[in-house]
Design a protein around this motif. Structure first.
Motif, PDB file in Angstrom:
ATOM      1  N   ASP A 139      14.007 -23.738  19.674  1.00 39.38           N
ATOM      2  CA  ASP A 139      14.182 -22.423  20.420  1.00 39.38           C
ATOM      3  C   ASP A 139      14.732 -22.795  21.669  1.00 39.38           C
ATOM      4  O   ASP A 139      15.704 -21.793  22.055  1.00 39.38           O
ATOM      5  CB  ASP A 139      13.018 -21.532  20.258  1.00 39.38           C
ATOM      6  CG  ASP A 139      12.394 -21.095  18.872  1.00 39.38           C
ATOM      7  OD1 ASP A 139      13.209 -21.076  18.310  1.00 39.38           O
ATOM      8  OD2 ASP A 139      11.316 -21.010  19.079  1.00 39.38           O
ATOM      9  N   ALA A 140      14.201 -23.830  22.508  1.00 39.63           N
ATOM     10  CA  ALA A 140      14.881 -24.079  23.652  1.00 39.63           C
ATOM     11  C   ALA A 140      16.184 -24.458  23.794  1.00 39.63           C
ATOM     12  O   ALA A 140      17.049 -24.099  24.628  1.00 39.63           O
ATOM     13  CB  ALA A 140      14.034 -25.141  24.233  1.00 39.63           C
ATOM     14  N   VAL A 141      16.684 -25.210  22.688  1.00 39.17           N
ATOM     15  CA  VAL A 141      17.866 -25.678  22.595  1.00 39.17           C
ATOM     16  C   VAL A 141      19.133 -24.426  22.281  1.00 39.17           C
ATOM     17  O   VAL A 141      20.197 -24.429  23.058  1.00 39.17           O
ATOM     18  CB  VAL A 141      18.220 -26.668  21.449  1.00 39.17           C
ATOM     19  CG1 VAL A 141      19.542 -27.003  21.096  1.00 39.17           C
ATOM     20  CG2 VAL A 141      17.348 -27.764  21.612  1.00 39.17           C
ATOM     21  N   MET A 142      18.679 -23.431  21.456  1.00 38.88           N
ATOM     22  CA  MET A 142      19.467 -22.359  21.173  1.00 38.88           C
ATOM     23  C   MET A 142      19.851 -21.209  21.966  1.00 38.88           C
ATOM     24  O   MET A 142      20.434 -20.515  21.671  1.00 38.88           O
ATOM     25  CB  MET A 142      19.388 -21.877  19.781  1.00 38.88           C
ATOM     26  CG  MET A 142      19.521 -23.273  18.834  1.00 38.88           C
ATOM     27  SD  MET A 142      21.231 -24.039  18.690  1.00 38.88           S
ATOM     28  CE  MET A 142      22.273 -22.611  18.239  1.00 38.88           C
ATOM     29  N   VAL A 143      19.106 -21.168  23.058  1.00 36.13           N
ATOM     30  CA  VAL A 143      18.851 -20.011  23.892  1.00 36.13           C
ATOM     31  C   VAL A 143      20.255 -19.735  24.500  1.00 36.13           C
ATOM     32  O   VAL A 143      20.706 -20.729  25.278  1.00 36.13           O
ATOM     33  CB  VAL A 143      17.753 -19.992  25.104  1.00 36.13           C
ATOM     34  CG1 VAL A 143      17.957 -19.037  26.073  1.00 36.13           C
ATOM     35  CG2 VAL A 143      16.300 -19.808  24.418  1.00 36.13           C
ATOM     36  N   ASP A 144      20.806 -18.506  24.696  1.00 39.84           N
ATOM     37  CA  ASP A 144      21.943 -18.331  25.406  1.00 39.84           C
ATOM     38  C   ASP A 144      23.108 -19.234  25.200  1.00 39.84           C
ATOM     39  O   ASP A 144      23.633 -19.833  26.128  1.00 39.84           O
ATOM     40  CB  ASP A 144      21.660 -18.191  26.871  1.00 39.84           C
ATOM     41  CG  ASP A 144      20.696 -16.965  27.234  1.00 39.84           C
ATOM     42  OD1 ASP A 144      20.680 -15.992  26.352  1.00 39.84           O
ATOM     43  OD2 ASP A 144      19.896 -17.030  28.183  1.00 39.84           O
ATOM     44  N   GLN A 145      23.516 -19.522  23.765  1.00 38.79           N
ATOM     45  CA  GLN A 145      24.413 -20.402  23.555  1.00 38.79           C
ATOM     46  C   GLN A 145      25.980 -19.704  23.643  1.00 38.79           C
ATOM     47  O   GLN A 145      26.039 -18.927  23.108  1.00 38.79           O
ATOM     48  CB  GLN A 145      24.292 -21.049  22.404  1.00 38.79           C
ATOM     49  CG  GLN A 145      23.273 -22.042  22.266  1.00 38.79           C
ATOM     50  CD  GLN A 145      23.483 -23.574  22.970  1.00 38.79           C
ATOM     51  OE1 GLN A 145      24.222 -24.248  22.862  1.00 38.79           O
ATOM     52  NE2 GLN A 145      22.747 -23.492  24.103  1.00 38.79           N
ATOM     53  N   SER A 146      26.792 -20.096  24.530  1.00 32.92           N
ATOM     54  CA  SER A 146      28.182 -19.715  24.586  1.00 32.92           C
ATOM     55  C   SER A 146      29.068 -20.394  23.408  1.00 32.92           C
ATOM     56  O   SER A 146      30.125 -20.106  23.033  1.00 32.92           O
ATOM     57  CB  SER A 146      28.645 -19.836  25.962  1.00 32.92           C
ATOM     58  OG  SER A 146      27.997 -19.000  26.814  1.00 32.92           O
ATOM     59  N   SER A 147      28.562 -21.875  23.114  1.00 34.30           N
ATOM     60  CA  SER A 147      29.400 -22.473  22.426  1.00 34.30           C
ATOM     61  C   SER A 147      28.296 -23.485  21.590  1.00 34.30           C
ATOM     62  O   SER A 147      27.340 -24.016  22.083  1.00 34.30           O
ATOM     63  CB  SER A 147      30.280 -23.468  23.016  1.00 34.30           C
ATOM     64  OG  SER A 147      30.784 -24.567  21.886  1.00 34.30           O
ATOM     65  N   PRO A 148      28.186 -23.464  20.153  1.00 33.31           N
ATOM     66  CA  PRO A 148      27.500 -24.216  19.466  1.00 33.31           C
ATOM     67  C   PRO A 148      27.322 -25.709  19.633  1.00 33.31           C
ATOM     68  O   PRO A 148      26.394 -26.103  19.308  1.00 33.31           O
ATOM     69  CB  PRO A 148      27.905 -24.018  17.883  1.00 33.31           C
ATOM     70  CG  PRO A 148      29.484 -23.409  18.015  1.00 33.31           C
ATOM     71  CD  PRO A 148      29.485 -22.816  19.376  1.00 33.31           C
ATOM     72  N   SER A 149      28.285 -26.136  20.209  1.00 37.44           N
ATOM     73  CA  SER A 149      28.128 -27.701  20.596  1.00 37.44           C
ATOM     74  C   SER A 149      27.399 -27.763  21.977  1.00 37.44           C
ATOM     75  O   SER A 149      27.238 -29.226  22.177  1.00 37.44           O
ATOM     76  CB  SER A 149      29.769 -28.225  20.887  1.00 37.44           C
ATOM     77  OG  SER A 149      30.225 -28.004  21.965  1.00 37.44           O
ATOM     78  N   MET A 150      27.009 -26.861  22.677  1.00 41.84           N
ATOM     79  CA  MET A 150      26.569 -27.145  23.766  1.00 41.84           C
ATOM     80  C   MET A 150      25.136 -26.888  23.998  1.00 41.84           C
ATOM     81  O   MET A 150      24.255 -26.154  23.139  1.00 41.84           O
ATOM     82  CB  MET A 150      27.083 -26.097  25.171  1.00 41.84           C
ATOM     83  CG  MET A 150      28.323 -26.350  25.320  1.00 41.84           C
ATOM     84  SD  MET A 150      29.356 -25.010  26.367  1.00 41.84           S
ATOM     85  CE  MET A 150      28.324 -25.085  27.843  1.00 41.84           C
ATOM     86  N   ASP A 151      24.378 -27.609  24.600  1.00 45.04           N
ATOM     87  CA  ASP A 151      22.815 -27.726  24.659  1.00 45.04           C
ATOM     88  C   ASP A 151      22.522 -27.456  26.293  1.00 45.04           C
ATOM     89  O   ASP A 151      22.422 -28.629  26.968  1.00 45.04           O
ATOM     90  CB  ASP A 151      22.323 -29.322  24.182  1.00 45.04           C
ATOM     91  CG  ASP A 151      20.805 -29.462  24.463  1.00 45.04           C
ATOM     92  OD1 ASP A 151      20.132 -27.977  24.770  1.00 45.04           O
ATOM     93  OD2 ASP A 151      20.343 -30.377  24.109  1.00 45.04           O
ATOM     94  N   PRO A 152      21.876 -26.467  26.595  1.00 45.19           N
ATOM     95  CA  PRO A 152      21.411 -26.182  28.024  1.00 45.19           C
ATOM     96  C   PRO A 152      20.380 -26.670  28.453  1.00 45.19           C
ATOM     97  O   PRO A 152      19.983 -26.810  29.524  1.00 45.19           O
ATOM     98  CB  PRO A 152      21.486 -24.515  28.287  1.00 45.19           C
ATOM     99  CG  PRO A 152      21.353 -24.213  26.832  1.00 45.19           C
ATOM    100  CD  PRO A 152      21.749 -24.997  25.747  1.00 45.19           C
ATOM    101  N   SER A 153      19.641 -27.193  27.460  1.00 45.51           N
ATOM    102  CA  SER A 153      18.463 -28.185  27.751  1.00 45.51           C
ATOM    103  C   SER A 153      18.413 -29.485  28.439  1.00 45.51           C
ATOM    104  O   SER A 153      17.670 -29.976  28.802  1.00 45.51           O
ATOM    105  CB  SER A 153      17.443 -27.957  26.542  1.00 45.51           C
ATOM    106  OG  SER A 153      17.991 -28.674  25.456  1.00 45.51           O
ATOM    107  N   THR A 154      19.687 -29.861  28.063  1.00 46.27           N
ATOM    108  CA  THR A 154      19.948 -31.431  28.574  1.00 46.27           C
ATOM    109  C   THR A 154      20.252 -31.556  29.820  1.00 46.27           C
ATOM    110  O   THR A 154      20.490 -30.439  30.444  1.00 46.27           O
ATOM    111  CB  THR A 154      21.255 -31.760  27.772  1.00 46.27           C
ATOM    112  OG1 THR A 154      21.263 -33.277  27.839  1.00 46.27           O
ATOM    113  CG2 THR A 154      22.541 -31.365  28.099  1.00 46.27           C
ATOM    114  N   THR A 155      20.061 -32.712  30.236  1.00 41.71           N
ATOM    115  CA  THR A 155      20.539 -32.967  31.816  1.00 41.71           C
ATOM    116  C   THR A 155      21.682 -34.003  31.483  1.00 41.71           C
ATOM    117  O   THR A 155      21.987 -35.115  30.742  1.00 41.71           O
ATOM    118  CB  THR A 155      19.623 -33.761  32.313  1.00 41.71           C
ATOM    119  OG1 THR A 155      18.614 -32.826  32.429  1.00 41.71           O
ATOM    120  CG2 THR A 155      19.947 -34.417  33.739  1.00 41.71           C
TER     121      THR A 155
END
Length: 670
Positions: A139-155
Motif C-alpha cells: 500500500d505504501a509503495v503504490m500510493v500516488d504513482q505517476s509511473s508504475p516503475s517509480m517507488d516514492p517510498s524509497t530513498t
C-alpha cells in the motif's frame, strides 16, 4: 575444547557443523590481479602478454596451463537499461542532436520500460532475522504513482547526501526525487541547502579533465623538470640505462587492446615535445624550470601512531577506503597505478587518483620500471593534483610475473642504482610532496636485501617514509611474515640516523596483522612507527577501530550488515545510481564480501584473538544473519547485495578474484 588440526580456527563445539575445513582462498591469485576501479579491466595484464610489435607473442602451452584455475579471465560487462534515455533529456536539458540522437527522447516510453525502482533501506530497516531487511507494505509503495516503475517510498542515497542526483531520470531510486508538474512535465527535485553543504563535504577531489588527457595522449604535456633531470642522467653517461631500448615494454592494463604504434613506451624528447627545442634556443630565451626544492624543505610526514590502510588492487577503491576511514583509518592510498598508463592518458588509470574529502591523509601509488616513466608521472601528478595529494608511493613490492618481468614492482629491489635515480628524480619533480616506498624483504627466499636498501632510500635518496611487507616476492601467504627481519631493517635505518644525526623517518611494517593484540605486540617488538594493514582490513574493516581502542570487537551480525549498507551507499555515490552504476556497485560489494565472509565472530572462538591464516571449519553463527554473512557461497554474496541494490540482472553471477573450489556458481558475468 574441541580437538582440531593445527592451523584450524578453534570454534566452539556448539557452533561446529563439521570438522571439514572450508577450502582456503588463494590470496596470491587475488594479489596477482591488476584490475582497477573503472571499466572491464580485470586481470587484463594476465590474459595476454601486452608487449607490442615484434615482442608480442602468444602464450605458450605451459603458460596457458599455469593460468588455469587462477581466475584470469573474469569479465564484468556493463548492464544497461533496455531502452536508453538521452543523458541531456534525463537531466532536463536540450539535446543538440535532436531527432538524430541515438538514444530516445521519449520520457514516458522510457519510464514505462524502466525497471522498477529499488528500495534502499535505512539502518532502522535492518534486522538479524530473515528477511534481514524490512520492506514497506504494498500500500505504501503504490500510493500516488505517476509511473508504475517509480517507488516514492524509497530513498536515493545520492540525493539524500548531495541534495541532487546527477543521474536525473535514469536514477534507479527515481521515486525519491522526481515528480510530474501541473504542466505534465517531469521534474527532478533539488535541495539547494544540501547541495551547497555537500559541495564541501562530499564532492570528490582530483578529477582530471579531458584537455589534460588529450595532451598526455598526444605527448604534448610539458614536463620541464623531468626533461632536465633525464638529460642530466644522459650527460652522466647513463643514457643506455635510462632508455633501456631492449627491455620489455611497460605493462598496459586496459579494457580494450591498446594500439601498438600510436604511443611509444616512454616519453622521448622529439620535435613535437614542448621542451624539445630548448637545446637549440639562445640561453636567455630558454624558459628554465623553477629552482629545485632542497631536501630539507620537503614536507615531513608525522605518521607515528597513525593507522594505515594498504593500497589494494580492485578492492581498495574509493567506497572501500571511505568505509575504512569511518572505522578509524588515518592514512589511505589509491590502488596501484601504472606510470605508463598515466603517461598515455588512460582515463581508467587517472580515475584511481580520486579522493574523498573524508580521506585526511591520501597518497597515490605508482608502479614503473625506470626514471623516464616515473619521473614525468610524478611531475604531472604534482601539477594536476597539487594540494590534494599528500604523498606519492613507489610500488617496490608487486610480485606478479608480468609486472616483475618489466622491471617494475618487486624487481626494483634488485636494482638499487636505478631505484635511487627514480627516487631522486621524483623528489625533484614533486616539489614539496613527499615520496614514500612500499617494499618487500627481497625477491627470493633466503636472499633478503631490504636491510641494505632501506638506509640508503631514507637518507641518501630522501624517501620520506618506508613500508616493509615482511615477505619476499617468492614467499606465499601461507607462510607467516618475518617480523624479526622487519626489526632488523628498522634497526639498520635507526642506526644510520643516530650515526649521522639525521631526522628519523616513519617506518611501517606489514604482514598478518588481524587484531589489536597483533598490532600493538608487533609495534612494540619490531620498533616500527605503525603497521600498514591490507588483508586484515579486507576481512574486517573495523580492525582500525580495534587498534585505536586497543580492544577486540565482537561485532554483531547487524553491525556487519550496517557496514554492508554503508558500502552500498558509498558505492552508489561514487559509481552512480543509474543501472550501470548500481551493478558496478554490486560487483565491488561482492568483491568486498568475498573477503568479509572469512571473518569468524569472536564469540564463536575458544581462544582469542582470531588469526588471519587459521582455516575455518564449517560452522553456524549465533543467528541466521551471522550464518549468512559467513557463507563461502558466492550466490549468497549476490543475495546480500540484493538487499540494498535490488534483484541482480538475469544471468548475473559473481566470481571472486581468489577463486577456490568452495565458492558457488562461478560463471562469467553477463
Amino acid at each position: 575444547m574441541t580437538t582440531l588440526r593445527p592451523g584450524t580456527a578453534p570454534i566452539k563445539a556448539e557452533f561446529l557443523l563439521s570438522n571439514t575445513v572450508i577450502a582456503v582462498p588463494d590470496d596470491d591469485a587475488a594479489e596477482g590481479g591488476t584490475s582497477h576501479a573503472s571499466g572491464n579491466r580485470d586481470n587484463a595484464v594476465e590474459r595476454e602478454d601486452s608487449r607490442s610489435g615484434p615482442q608480442r607473442r602468444k602464450p605458450t602451452r605451459e603458460e596457458k596451463k599455469s593460468r588455469k584455475g587462477q581466475n584470469k579471465g573474469r569479465r564484468f560487462q556493463k548492464v544497461r537499461d533496455e531502452l536508453e534515455l538521452c543523458w541531456k533529456i534525463a537531466s532536463g536539458k536540450d539535446c543538440e542532436f535532436g531527432a538524430d540522437c541515438r538514444n530516445t527522447h521519449d520520457i514516458e516510453a522510457y519510464l514505462a520500460a524502466k525497471t522498477r525502482d529499488i528500495y534502499f533501506p535505512s539502518f532502522d530497516n535492518l534486522t538479524e532475522e530473515p528477511p534481514f531487511v524490512t520492506l514497506p507494505s504494498e500500500d505504501a509503495v503504490m500510493v500516488d504513482q505517476s509511473s508504475p516503475s517509480m517507488d516514492p517510498s524509497t530513498t536515493c542515497p545520492v540525493h539524500a547526501v548531495r541534495g541532487e542526483c546527477r543521474m536525473g531520470l535514469k536514477c534507479r531510486f527515481l521515486g525519491a526525487h522526481a515528480r510530474k508538474t501541473d504542466a505534465g512535465d517531469w521534474e527532478v527535485t533539488v535541495d539547494e541547502e544540501k547541495k551547497a553543504r555537500s559541495a564541501v563535504l562530499e564532492a570528490e577531489l582530483n578529477f582530471i579533465g579531458g584537455e589534460t588527457l588529450k595532451k598526455l595522449r598526444t605527448k604534448k604535456y610539458p614536463c620541464p623538470i623531468s626533461d632536465a633531470y633525464l638529460k642530466e642522467l644522459q650527460v652522466e653517461g647513463d643514457a643506455s640505462k635510462v632508455k633501456e631500448t631492449n627491455a620489455p615494454a611497460e605493462v598496459t592494463v586496459s579494457s580494450e587492446p591498446q594500439p601498438t604504434t600510436d604511443v611509444p613506451d616512454e616519453p622521448t624528447v622529439s620535435a613535437s615535445h614542448p621542451s624539445a627545442s630548448v637545446a637549440n634556443e639562445p640561453e636567455a630565451q630558454v624558459d628554465t624550470p623553477d629552482v629545485q626544492m632542497r631536501p630539507a624543505e620537503k614536507k615531513r610526514l608525522h605518521w607515528k601512531g597513525k593507522t594505515y590502510l594498504a593500497p589494494l588492487t580492485t578492492v581498495g577503491n574509493l567506497p572501500f577506503r571511505r568505509l575504512c576511514v569511518d572505522y578509524g583509518a588515518d592514512i589511505t592510498c589509491g590502488e596501484m597505478a601504472l606510470a605508463n598508463s598515466f603517461l598515455q592518458g588512460s582515463k581508467e588509470e587517472w580515475s584511481l587518483v580520486r579522493r574523498h574529502p573524508s580521506e585526511k591523509i591520501f597518497g597515490v601509488q605508482v608502479a614503473g620500471s625506470k626514471p623516464s616513466l616515473l619521473v614525468p608521472t610524478a611531475e604531472i601528478l604534482a601539477k594536476e593534483l597539487g594540494g590534494n595529494l599528500d604523498f606519492v608511493d613507489i610500488n617496490c613490492g608487486c610480485p606478479i610475473d608480468l609486472v616483475f618481468k618489466t622491471g617494475s614492482g618487486s624487481a626494483l629491489l634488485d636494482s638499487a642504482g636505478k631505484l635511487g635515480k627514480i627516487v631522486v628524480g621524483m623528489n625533484k619533480a614533486l616539489g614539496d610532496i613527499p615520496v614514500t616506498l612500499k617494499l618487500r624483504t627481497g625477491v627470493k627466499d633466503g636472499r633478503n636485501n631490504a636491510h641494505k636498501l632501506m638506509p640508503r632510500l631514507g637518507h641518501e635518496w630522501n624517501a620520506a617514509a618506508l613500508t616493509l611487507h615482511g615477505r619476499t616476492r617468492q614467499q606465499r601467504y601461507t607462510r607467516l611474515a618475518d617480523w624479526d627481519y622487519i626489526k632488523t631493517c628498522v634497526d639498520a635505518v635507526r642506526e644510520r640516523e643516530a650515526e649521522e644525526d639525521l631526522h628519523p623517518i616513519p617506518i611501517f611494517g606489514g604482514g598478518d596483522v588481524f587484531s589489536s593484540e597483533d598490532y600493538w605486540e608487533k609495534v612494540d617488538s619490531s620498533g616500527v612507527d605503525g603497521i600498514m594493514i591490507g588483508r586484515g582490513a579486507l576481512i574486517k574493516p573495523w580492525v582500525f577501530t580495534e587498534v585505536k581502542e586497543r580492544r577486540e570487537w565482537d561485532i554483531s551480525a547487524r553491525e556487519r550488515l550496517e557496514l554492508v549498507r554503508k558500502f552500498a551507499d558509498y558505492g552508489l555515490n561514487h559509481f552512480g545510481s543509474d543501472t550501470p552504476g548500481v551493478n558496478t556497485t554490486r560487483r565491488y560489494l561482492c568483491e568486498a564480501l568475498s573477503f568479509q565472509y572469512r571473518y569468524i565472530p569472536l564469540g564463536l572462538l575458544e581462544t582469542l584473538p582470531g588469526r588471519i591464516n587459521d582455516r575455518a571449519p564449517s560452522f553456524r553463527g549465533r543467528n541466521e544473519l551471522e550464518t549468512l554473512l559467513g557463507s563461502p557461497n558466492s550466490q549468497d554474496w549476490v543475495k546480500i547485495s540484493e538487499m540494498f541494490l535490488g534483484p541482480a540482472p538475469e544471468g548475473w553471477s559473481f566470481t571472486p578474484k581468489h577463486k577456490s573450489n568452495a565458492y558457488g556458481q562461478e560463471e562469467s558475468q553477463g
